[in-house]
Design a protein around this motif. Structure first.
Motif, PDB file in Angstrom:
ATOM      1  N   TYR A  56       0.835  -1.190   0.000  1.00  0.00           N
ATOM      2  CA  TYR A  56       0.000   0.000   0.000  1.00  0.00           C
ATOM      3  C   TYR A  56       0.882   1.256   0.000  1.00  0.00           C
ATOM      4  O   TYR A  56       0.680   2.170  -0.795  1.00  0.00           O
ATOM      5  CB  TYR A  56      -0.947  -0.004   1.208  1.00  0.00           C
ATOM      6  N   LYS A  60       1.229   3.960  -3.084  1.00  0.00           N
ATOM      7  CA  LYS A  60       0.904   5.384  -2.903  1.00  0.00           C
ATOM      8  C   LYS A  60       2.091   6.261  -3.282  1.00  0.00           C
ATOM      9  O   LYS A  60       1.921   7.327  -3.876  1.00  0.00           O
ATOM     10  CB  LYS A  60       0.483   5.668  -1.465  1.00  0.00           C
ATOM     11  N   GLU A  63       2.144   6.521  -6.916  1.00  0.00           N
ATOM     12  CA  GLU A  63       1.103   7.461  -7.355  1.00  0.00           C
ATOM     13  C   GLU A  63       1.583   8.904  -7.204  1.00  0.00           C
ATOM     14  O   GLU A  63       1.387   9.731  -8.099  1.00  0.00           O
ATOM     15  CB  GLU A  63      -0.172   7.272  -6.537  1.00  0.00           C
ATOM     16  N   ASP A  64       2.193   9.200  -6.061  1.00  0.00           N
ATOM     17  CA  ASP A  64       2.657  10.562  -5.780  1.00  0.00           C
ATOM     18  C   ASP A  64       3.671  11.055  -6.802  1.00  0.00           C
ATOM     19  O   ASP A  64       3.731  12.246  -7.101  1.00  0.00           O
ATOM     20  CB  ASP A  64       3.261  10.656  -4.376  1.00  0.00           C
ATOM     21  N   ALA A  71       2.367   1.761  -9.691  1.00  0.00           N
ATOM     22  CA  ALA A  71       1.401   1.737  -8.586  1.00  0.00           C
ATOM     23  C   ALA A  71       0.408   0.594  -8.780  1.00  0.00           C
ATOM     24  O   ALA A  71       0.165  -0.185  -7.855  1.00  0.00           O
ATOM     25  CB  ALA A  71       0.674   3.074  -8.494  1.00  0.00           C
ATOM     26  N   TYR A  75      -0.021  -2.602  -6.275  1.00  0.00           N
ATOM     27  CA  TYR A  75      -1.283  -2.936  -5.615  1.00  0.00           C
ATOM     28  C   TYR A  75      -1.733  -4.346  -5.991  1.00  0.00           C
ATOM     29  O   TYR A  75      -2.179  -5.116  -5.130  1.00  0.00           O
ATOM     30  CB  TYR A  75      -2.378  -1.936  -5.988  1.00  0.00           C
ATOM     31  N   ALA A  97      -7.432   1.089  -3.326  1.00  0.00           N
ATOM     32  CA  ALA A  97      -6.346   1.901  -3.899  1.00  0.00           C
ATOM     33  C   ALA A  97      -6.194   1.611  -5.390  1.00  0.00           C
ATOM     34  O   ALA A  97      -6.036   2.536  -6.184  1.00  0.00           O
ATOM     35  CB  ALA A  97      -5.040   1.618  -3.154  1.00  0.00           C
ATOM     36  N   VAL A 101      -6.675   4.229  -8.711  1.00  0.00           N
ATOM     37  CA  VAL A 101      -5.596   4.559  -9.647  1.00  0.00           C
ATOM     38  C   VAL A 101      -5.909   4.070 -11.058  1.00  0.00           C
ATOM     39  O   VAL A 101      -5.327   4.553 -12.026  1.00  0.00           O
ATOM     40  CB  VAL A 101      -4.234   4.034  -9.145  1.00  0.00           C
TER      41      VAL A 101
END
Length: 104
Positions: A56, A60, A63-64, A71, A75, A97, A101
């Motif tokens: 997780y 994330k 993603e950032d 990502a 996941y 999540a 995305v």
């Protein structure tokens, strides 16, 4: 380096087979040195593949930094491990999540 980070590194050296300390170290670097966090969590995913919190957090982080395919893959891998471990709570978090995305 902060006193807290020094303590975590020392604890990790004393307990090299406990993935929690590397995870916590990654959290400490997360806001000031995200590249270091990425390096630590990627190593954690490689060397402690069954440590679910990594997926997780690493997803994330990807993603950032707008690495959406990484990502998604992270996941998805975490979802498979959560199913194997029968960890419904983390499974749901990873599925949510991933669904968020997928539309990016």
């Amino acid at each position: 380096m902060s006193e807290r980070l020094d303590t975590l590194w020392k604890m990790q050296q004393e307990n090299p087979q406990d993935p929690f300390f590397l995870y916590a170290i990654g959290l400490e670097y997360q806001y000031n040195t995200p590249q270091k966090t990425q390096e630590i969590w990627e190593s954690l995913a490689k060397n402690f593949a069954d440590y679910l919190p990594t997926y997780y957090a690493l997803g994330k982080l990807y993603e950032d930094i707008e690495q959406y395919e990484l990502a998604k893959n992270t996941y998805q891998l975490g979802i498979e491990i959560a199913k194997t471990q029968k960890n419904d709570k983390i499974l749901k978090e990873l599925q949510n999540a991933l669904s968020n995305v997928e539309f990016v």
